[in-house]
Write a protein that holds these residues in place. Structure first.
Motif, PDB file in Angstrom:
ATOM      1  N   SER A 262      55.149  47.059  71.615  1.00 14.65           N
ATOM      2  CA  SER A 262      55.136  47.893  72.820  1.00 14.65           C
ATOM      3  C   SER A 262      54.498  49.243  72.506  1.00 14.65           C
ATOM      4  O   SER A 262      55.148  50.286  72.518  1.00 14.65           O
ATOM      5  CB  SER A 262      56.558  48.083  73.339  1.00 14.65           C
ATOM      6  N   VAL A 263      53.202  49.207  72.245  1.00 13.93           N
ATOM      7  CA  VAL A 263      52.491  50.395  71.789  1.00 13.93           C
ATOM      8  C   VAL A 263      52.472  51.492  72.855  1.00 13.93           C
ATOM      9  O   VAL A 263      52.661  52.668  72.548  1.00 13.93           O
ATOM     10  CB  VAL A 263      51.059  50.024  71.345  1.00 13.93           C
ATOM     11  N   LEU A 264      52.247  51.113  74.109  1.00  9.67           N
ATOM     12  CA  LEU A 264      52.197  52.132  75.167  1.00  9.67           C
ATOM     13  C   LEU A 264      53.536  52.837  75.338  1.00  9.67           C
ATOM     14  O   LEU A 264      53.586  54.061  75.509  1.00  9.67           O
ATOM     15  CB  LEU A 264      51.753  51.506  76.483  1.00  9.67           C
ATOM     16  N   GLN A 265      54.626  52.100  75.291  1.00 10.73           N
ATOM     17  CA  GLN A 265      55.948  52.729  75.390  1.00 10.73           C
ATOM     18  C   GLN A 265      56.201  53.633  74.194  1.00 10.73           C
ATOM     19  O   GLN A 265      56.786  54.705  74.333  1.00 10.73           O
ATOM     20  CB  GLN A 265      57.033  51.669  75.500  1.00 10.73           C
ATOM     21  N   ALA A 266      55.759  53.201  73.020  1.00  9.91           N
ATOM     22  CA  ALA A 266      55.920  54.022  71.817  1.00  9.91           C
ATOM     23  C   ALA A 266      55.146  55.327  71.960  1.00  9.91           C
ATOM     24  O   ALA A 266      55.646  56.402  71.603  1.00  9.91           O
ATOM     25  CB  ALA A 266      55.457  53.249  70.582  1.00  9.91           C
ATOM     26  N   ARG A 267      53.941  55.260  72.520  1.00  8.22           N
ATOM     27  CA  ARG A 267      53.140  56.474  72.711  1.00  8.22           C
ATOM     28  C   ARG A 267      53.823  57.433  73.684  1.00  8.22           C
ATOM     29  O   ARG A 267      53.780  58.648  73.502  1.00  8.22           O
ATOM     30  CB  ARG A 267      51.756  56.122  73.218  1.00  8.22           C
ATOM     31  N   CYS A 268      54.428  56.893  74.720  1.00  6.36           N
ATOM     32  CA  CYS A 268      55.136  57.751  75.679  1.00  6.36           C
ATOM     33  C   CYS A 268      56.274  58.504  74.989  1.00  6.36           C
ATOM     34  O   CYS A 268      56.461  59.703  75.209  1.00  6.36           O
ATOM     35  CB  CYS A 268      55.694  56.911  76.827  1.00  6.36           C
ATOM     36  N   LEU A 269      57.023  57.808  74.171  1.00  6.79           N
ATOM     37  CA  LEU A 269      58.113  58.476  73.453  1.00  6.79           C
ATOM     38  C   LEU A 269      57.575  59.504  72.463  1.00  6.79           C
ATOM     39  O   LEU A 269      58.174  60.559  72.281  1.00  6.79           O
ATOM     40  CB  LEU A 269      58.979  57.453  72.723  1.00  6.79           C
ATOM     41  N   GLU A 270      56.452  59.195  71.826  1.00  6.00           N
ATOM     42  CA  GLU A 270      55.865  60.148  70.894  1.00  6.00           C
ATOM     43  C   GLU A 270      55.501  61.445  71.609  1.00  6.00           C
ATOM     44  O   GLU A 270      55.625  62.530  71.037  1.00  6.00           O
ATOM     45  CB  GLU A 270      54.626  59.546  70.229  1.00  6.00           C
ATOM     46  N   GLN A 271      55.052  61.347  72.855  1.00  8.86           N
ATOM     47  CA  GLN A 271      54.728  62.544  73.626  1.00  8.86           C
ATOM     48  C   GLN A 271      55.958  63.428  73.811  1.00  8.86           C
ATOM     49  O   GLN A 271      55.856  64.642  73.856  1.00  8.86           O
ATOM     50  CB  GLN A 271      54.142  62.157  74.987  1.00  8.86           C
ATOM     51  N   GLU A 272      57.125  62.816  73.914  1.00  7.91           N
ATOM     52  CA  GLU A 272      58.369  63.569  74.049  1.00  7.91           C
ATOM     53  C   GLU A 272      58.692  64.382  72.797  1.00  7.91           C
ATOM     54  O   GLU A 272      59.402  65.368  72.856  1.00  7.91           O
ATOM     55  CB  GLU A 272      59.534  62.621  74.348  1.00  7.91           C
TER      56      GLU A 272
ATOM     57  N   ASP B 164      68.680  61.020  58.338  1.00  5.54           N
ATOM     58  CA  ASP B 164      67.910  62.221  58.624  1.00  5.54           C
ATOM     59  C   ASP B 164      66.803  61.980  59.646  1.00  5.54           C
ATOM     60  O   ASP B 164      66.109  62.906  60.027  1.00  5.54           O
ATOM     61  CB  ASP B 164      67.298  62.785  57.338  1.00  5.54           C
ATOM     62  N   ILE B 165      66.637  60.752  60.083  1.00  2.00           N
ATOM     63  CA  ILE B 165      65.567  60.432  61.020  1.00  2.00           C
ATOM     64  C   ILE B 165      66.122  60.494  62.441  1.00  2.00           C
ATOM     65  O   ILE B 165      67.159  59.926  62.750  1.00  2.00           O
ATOM     66  CB  ILE B 165      64.985  59.039  60.726  1.00  2.00           C
ATOM     67  N   ASP B 166      65.417  61.188  63.290  1.00  2.00           N
ATOM     68  CA  ASP B 166      65.804  61.315  64.684  1.00  2.00           C
ATOM     69  C   ASP B 166      65.853  59.925  65.338  1.00  2.00           C
ATOM     70  O   ASP B 166      64.973  59.095  65.095  1.00  2.00           O
ATOM     71  CB  ASP B 166      64.772  62.194  65.392  1.00  2.00           C
ATOM     72  N   PRO B 167      66.849  59.653  66.162  1.00  2.00           N
ATOM     73  CA  PRO B 167      66.945  58.354  66.836  1.00  2.00           C
ATOM     74  C   PRO B 167      65.713  58.009  67.678  1.00  2.00           C
ATOM     75  O   PRO B 167      65.356  56.845  67.808  1.00  2.00           O
ATOM     76  CB  PRO B 167      68.179  58.486  67.724  1.00  2.00           C
ATOM     77  N   VAL B 168      65.050  59.025  68.226  1.00  2.54           N
ATOM     78  CA  VAL B 168      63.844  58.760  69.013  1.00  2.54           C
ATOM     79  C   VAL B 168      62.732  58.223  68.111  1.00  2.54           C
ATOM     80  O   VAL B 168      61.991  57.321  68.493  1.00  2.54           O
ATOM     81  CB  VAL B 168      63.383  60.026  69.763  1.00  2.54           C
ATOM     82  N   ILE B 169      62.635  58.758  66.904  1.00  2.00           N
ATOM     83  CA  ILE B 169      61.624  58.275  65.958  1.00  2.00           C
ATOM     84  C   ILE B 169      61.918  56.831  65.577  1.00  2.00           C
ATOM     85  O   ILE B 169      61.008  56.000  65.504  1.00  2.00           O
ATOM     86  CB  ILE B 169      61.563  59.176  64.708  1.00  2.00           C
ATOM     87  N   LEU B 170      63.183  56.514  65.369  1.00  2.29           N
ATOM     88  CA  LEU B 170      63.545  55.129  65.069  1.00  2.29           C
ATOM     89  C   LEU B 170      63.188  54.211  66.233  1.00  2.29           C
ATOM     90  O   LEU B 170      62.717  53.092  66.037  1.00  2.29           O
ATOM     91  CB  LEU B 170      65.035  55.024  64.748  1.00  2.29           C
ATOM     92  N   ARG B 171      63.395  54.693  67.445  1.00  2.00           N
ATOM     93  CA  ARG B 171      63.056  53.898  68.639  1.00  2.00           C
ATOM     94  C   ARG B 171      61.548  53.670  68.716  1.00  2.00           C
ATOM     95  O   ARG B 171      61.095  52.563  69.033  1.00  2.00           O
ATOM     96  CB  ARG B 171      63.556  54.615  69.895  1.00  2.00           C
TER      97      ARG B 171
ATOM     98  N   ARG C 164      59.465  53.548  66.218  1.00  2.00           N
ATOM     99  CA  ARG C 164      59.146  52.547  65.184  1.00  2.00           C
ATOM    100  C   ARG C 164      59.467  51.141  65.671  1.00  2.00           C
ATOM    101  O   ARG C 164      58.695  50.203  65.456  1.00  2.00           O
ATOM    102  CB  ARG C 164      59.913  52.838  63.902  1.00  2.00           C
ATOM    103  N   LEU C 165      60.626  50.988  66.299  1.00  2.00           N
ATOM    104  CA  LEU C 165      61.026  49.679  66.797  1.00  2.00           C
ATOM    105  C   LEU C 165      60.069  49.195  67.885  1.00  2.00           C
ATOM    106  O   LEU C 165      59.638  48.034  67.869  1.00  2.00           O
ATOM    107  CB  LEU C 165      62.458  49.738  67.345  1.00  2.00           C
ATOM    108  N   LEU C 166      59.716  50.066  68.803  1.00  2.00           N
ATOM    109  CA  LEU C 166      58.799  49.677  69.877  1.00  2.00           C
ATOM    110  C   LEU C 166      57.448  49.247  69.306  1.00  2.00           C
ATOM    111  O   LEU C 166      56.866  48.253  69.753  1.00  2.00           O
ATOM    112  CB  LEU C 166      58.621  50.833  70.864  1.00  2.00           C
ATOM    113  N   ARG C 167      56.943  49.992  68.331  1.00  2.00           N
ATOM    114  CA  ARG C 167      55.668  49.610  67.710  1.00  2.00           C
ATOM    115  C   ARG C 167      55.791  48.255  67.019  1.00  2.00           C
ATOM    116  O   ARG C 167      54.890  47.419  67.109  1.00  2.00           O
ATOM    117  CB  ARG C 167      55.208  50.667  66.720  1.00  2.00           C
TER     118      ARG C 167
END
Length: 58
Positions: A43-53, A27-34, A36-39
């Protein structure tokens, strides 16, 4: 947490546990899983960019 003998949990219990895990992750969106993996990888900055999406546009 339940402890099992050295041989591990009985097969039916292991199968039921894995099925429960898969149901939780499906039930978890693949972007959310990504994110989590980046964090997790630091890779906090990349994770923040995806969160903006994931933020709503309105």
């Amino acid at each position: 947490m339940r402890e099992f003998p050295e041989s591990g949990p009985p097969e039916p219990l292991l199968r039921a546990h894995l099925e429960g895990c898969f149901q939780q992750e499906c039930d978890i969106d693949p972007v959310i899983l990504r994110v989590r993996l980046l964090r997790h990888l630091g890779s906090v900055l990349q994770a923040r960019c995806l969160e903006q999406e994931l933020l709503p546009l309105f």
